[in-house]
Write an enzyme that holds these catalytic residues in place. Structure first.
Site, short mmCIF file in Angstrom:
data_model
loop_
_atom_site.label_atom_id
_atom_site.label_comp_id
_atom_site.label_asym_id
_atom_site.label_seq_id
_atom_site.Cartn_x
_atom_site.Cartn_y
_atom_site.Cartn_z
N PRO A 53 0.80 -1.24 0.00
CA PRO A 53 0.00 0.00 0.00
C PRO A 53 0.83 1.29 0.00
O PRO A 53 0.84 2.03 0.98
CB PRO A 53 -0.84 -0.14 1.28
N CYS A 54 1.48 1.56 -1.12
CA CYS A 54 2.25 2.80 -1.21
C CYS A 54 1.34 4.02 -1.16
O CYS A 54 1.81 5.13 -0.85
CB CYS A 54 3.11 2.81 -2.47
N HIS A 55 0.04 3.85 -1.43
CA HIS A 55 -0.88 4.98 -1.35
C HIS A 55 -1.06 5.46 0.10
O HIS A 55 -1.56 6.57 0.32
CB HIS A 55 -2.24 4.61 -1.94
#
Length: 283
Positions: free
Chosen positions: A248-250
């Site tokens: 989850p780089c967001h």
């Protein structure tokens, strides 16, 4: 990560309807009322309300509240996750995330340095709650997931493929479909193969420890991996994440709460954070 209330349907009509609705709701000129939005989507207001709530977990009105520009800063203030605490409590990629069991392994540094020479990577195009996506995978698991709403499917495919210049690519969506269904249907076992440098993989492993509905900062990640002065390098590694959404780089923000860059487009990053925040509050 967001959990759907049902798996991807065989005829993905409603899946595409909701993906289109999410994209339309994120736009600056989004319809102000349920009736107007339902009319654009082509459903009655009652049918749209039921379908949207079943897929997303909250009503269209509630979801729109999470799309306001201040969401990221509020999440940073209220739901900032200290990664060492998350790891200690088992909130990591090797544990159970709702009903999805996630396992991952890393390609050897030597194989990565050789550009994945000799590796066969299968790929396919899929519908997702966040628009069209390109998925790629080896025999060990998904190794790439990119979103095409902003740049198109061809460019999303090429963007991922360029990361492994010597691999063999073959179109085979059927081979990947069970993993993609698990990812977005949020049930079953999902395997990932992380393909990056040792530093990249340390950063991505830290991202896996950030729970859905929470956020972290690049400096938090740098401290979590034992390199507190490496915030800029961490930011670059976050941007190189090939398995978007699942790693989850967001959920990584600037210390100020600014969304900053997102490889697949800031509108998509805001939509993912809104989705997760809405579901966390509805739980």
């Amino acid at each position: 990560m967001p959990a759907l209330t049902s798996p991807i349907p065989e005829d993905s009509y409603h899946y595409r309807v909701i993906a289109r609705a999410l994209k339309r709701m994120e736009a600056p000129d989004a319809p102000a009322t349920l009736e107007a939005l339902a009319a654009e989507i082509g459903l009655s207001p009652a049918h749209f309300q039921r379908t949207f709530s079943a897929w997303v977990g909250v009503s269209p009105k509630r979801y729109q509240q999470y799309l306001r520009l201040g969401l990221a800063r509020e999440l940073l203030a209220e739901r900032r996750t200290l990664l060492d605490t998350a790891a200690e409590t088992g909130l990591s990629g090797t544990g159970r995330l709702h009903d999805l069991f996630l396992r991952w392994e890393a390609m050897s540094p030597g194989d990565f340095a050789r550009g994945a020479e000799g590796l066969t990577i299968r790929w396919g195009n899929f519908d997702t709650p966040f628009g069209p996506a390109v998925a790629m995978g080896t025999e060990h698991g998904l190794c790439g997931l990119g979103f095409a709403a902003e740049i198109g499917a061809a460019e999303a495919h090429d963007d991922l493929a360029r990361r492994w210049p010597k691999a063999r690519f073959t179109e085979d969506p059927a081979a990947l479909a069970p993993w993609v269904a698990a990812a977005f249907g949020h049930a079953g076992e999902l395997r990932l193969q992380l393909v990056g440098t040792p530093f990249h993989i340390k950063v991505w492993e830290a991202l896996l420890a950030v729970p859905s509905g929470h956020v972290t900062t690049y400096s938090d990640i740098a401290r979590a991996i034992g390199q507190p002065q490496a915030s800029r390098a961490v930011g670059a590694a976050v941007g190189r994440n090939p398995i978007s959404f699942l790693i989850p780089c967001h959920r990584a923000l600037a210390a100020s709460g600014a969304l900053t860059g997102y490889h697949w487009g800031l509108p998509l990053k805001r939509a993912m954070l809104a989705w997760e925040a809405a579901r966390a509050d509805a739980a």
